[in-house]
Design a protein around this motif. Structure first.
Motif, short mmCIF file in Angstrom:
data_model
loop_
_atom_site.label_atom_id
_atom_site.label_comp_id
_atom_site.label_asym_id
_atom_site.label_seq_id
_atom_site.Cartn_x
_atom_site.Cartn_y
_atom_site.Cartn_z
N PRO A 1 0.82 -1.21 0.00
CA PRO A 1 0.00 0.00 0.00
C PRO A 1 0.86 1.26 0.00
CG PRO A 1 -0.65 -1.48 1.79
CD PRO A 1 0.54 -2.07 1.12
N PHE A 2 0.23 2.35 -0.40
CA PHE A 2 0.95 3.62 -0.49
C PHE A 2 1.53 4.03 0.86
CE2 PHE A 2 1.26 8.24 -0.46
CZ PHE A 2 2.15 8.42 -1.50
N ALA A 3 0.80 3.78 1.95
CA ALA A 3 1.27 4.17 3.28
C ALA A 3 2.62 3.56 3.61
CB ALA A 3 0.24 3.79 4.33
N GLU A 4 2.88 2.35 3.10
CA GLU A 4 4.17 1.70 3.35
C GLU A 4 5.29 2.31 2.50
OE1 GLU A 4 3.81 -2.52 2.81
OE2 GLU A 4 2.01 -2.60 4.04
N MET A 5 4.95 2.73 1.28
CA MET A 5 5.97 3.27 0.36
C MET A 5 6.25 4.75 0.58
SD MET A 5 7.23 0.94 -1.53
CE MET A 5 8.03 1.95 -2.76
N GLN A 6 5.28 5.49 1.07
CA GLN A 6 5.39 6.94 1.16
C GLN A 6 6.63 7.42 1.92
OE1 GLN A 6 4.84 9.53 3.57
NE2 GLN A 6 4.88 11.12 2.00
N PRO A 7 6.99 6.84 3.08
CA PRO A 7 8.21 7.31 3.76
C PRO A 7 9.47 7.12 2.92
CG PRO A 7 6.86 6.01 5.26
CD PRO A 7 6.26 5.85 3.88
N ARG A 8 9.55 6.01 2.18
CA ARG A 8 10.72 5.78 1.32
C ARG A 8 10.75 6.76 0.17
NH1 ARG A 8 9.25 -0.31 1.70
NH2 ARG A 8 10.47 -0.92 3.51
N LEU A 9 9.58 6.98 -0.42
CA LEU A 9 9.51 7.94 -1.53
C LEU A 9 9.85 9.35 -1.04
CD1 LEU A 9 6.21 6.68 -3.21
CD2 LEU A 9 8.54 6.44 -4.10
N GLN A 10 9.36 9.70 0.14
CA GLN A 10 9.65 11.03 0.68
C GLN A 10 11.13 11.19 0.96
OE1 GLN A 10 7.25 13.58 1.00
NE2 GLN A 10 9.19 14.71 1.11
N ALA B 1 13.60 9.67 -0.59
CA ALA B 1 14.27 9.83 -1.89
C ALA B 1 14.05 11.24 -2.43
CB ALA B 1 13.73 8.80 -2.88
N LEU B 2 12.84 11.74 -2.28
CA LEU B 2 12.52 13.10 -2.73
C LEU B 2 13.34 14.12 -1.95
CD1 LEU B 2 10.48 14.49 -4.66
CD2 LEU B 2 8.92 14.63 -2.73
N ASP B 3 13.42 13.96 -0.64
CA ASP B 3 14.18 14.88 0.21
C ASP B 3 15.66 14.90 -0.16
OD1 ASP B 3 11.82 15.43 1.56
OD2 ASP B 3 12.32 14.16 3.30
N HIS C 1 1.70 4.34 -10.14
CA HIS C 1 1.04 5.15 -9.12
C HIS C 1 2.07 5.90 -8.29
CE1 HIS C 1 -1.90 6.25 -6.06
NE2 HIS C 1 -0.95 5.94 -5.18
N PHE C 2 3.11 5.18 -7.86
CA PHE C 2 4.15 5.79 -7.04
C PHE C 2 4.94 6.83 -7.83
CE2 PHE C 2 3.53 1.43 -5.37
CZ PHE C 2 2.86 1.80 -4.21
N GLY D 1 7.15 16.81 -6.92
CA GLY D 1 8.29 17.61 -7.37
C GLY D 1 9.51 16.81 -7.78
N GLY D 2 9.44 15.50 -7.71
CA GLY D 2 10.57 14.65 -8.08
C GLY D 2 10.67 14.46 -9.59
#
Length: 95
Positions: free
Chosen positions: A1-10, A12-14, A41-42, A50-51
């Motif tokens: 689910p997105f909730a699991e991926m969001q911290p990793r994506l954030q 990487a974005l940061d 989706h991700f 912004g990535g």
């Protein structure tokens, strides 16, 4: 689910990391009807946030150009693209 991926994506974005999306499908529908989010989706979220995202898979031209390079001497209009996702495979094959 997105909730699991969001911290990793954030993270990487940061850190300003680019994303490479080789399967732009947004979701798949399993035989039992369950819908599962996919890489597209991700990648869409990452771009929205912004990535930078580089797409390679269907429907993007780069994957087709690579396939055509493996079939030298065969006219492009003689090659059939077969897929399972209306959102990516039909536009890719038509393009």
């Amino acid at each position: 689910p997105f909730a699991e991926m969001q911290p990793r994506l954030q993270a990487a974005l940061d850190n300003g990391l680019p994303m490479l999306c080789i399967n732009p499908d947004v979701e798949v529908v399993k035989m039992d009807g369950a819908r599962i989010l996919c890489a597209g989706h991700f990648a869409a979220w990452y771009e929205w946030a912004g990535g930078k995202v580089d797409y390679i898979g269907k429907p993007h031209r780069r994957v087709y150009d690579y396939c055509f390079s493996l079939l030298p001497g065969i006219a492009r209009e003689k090659i059939l693209a077969v897929g399972d996702n209306l959102a990516t495979d039909i536009p890719g094959g038509a393009g």
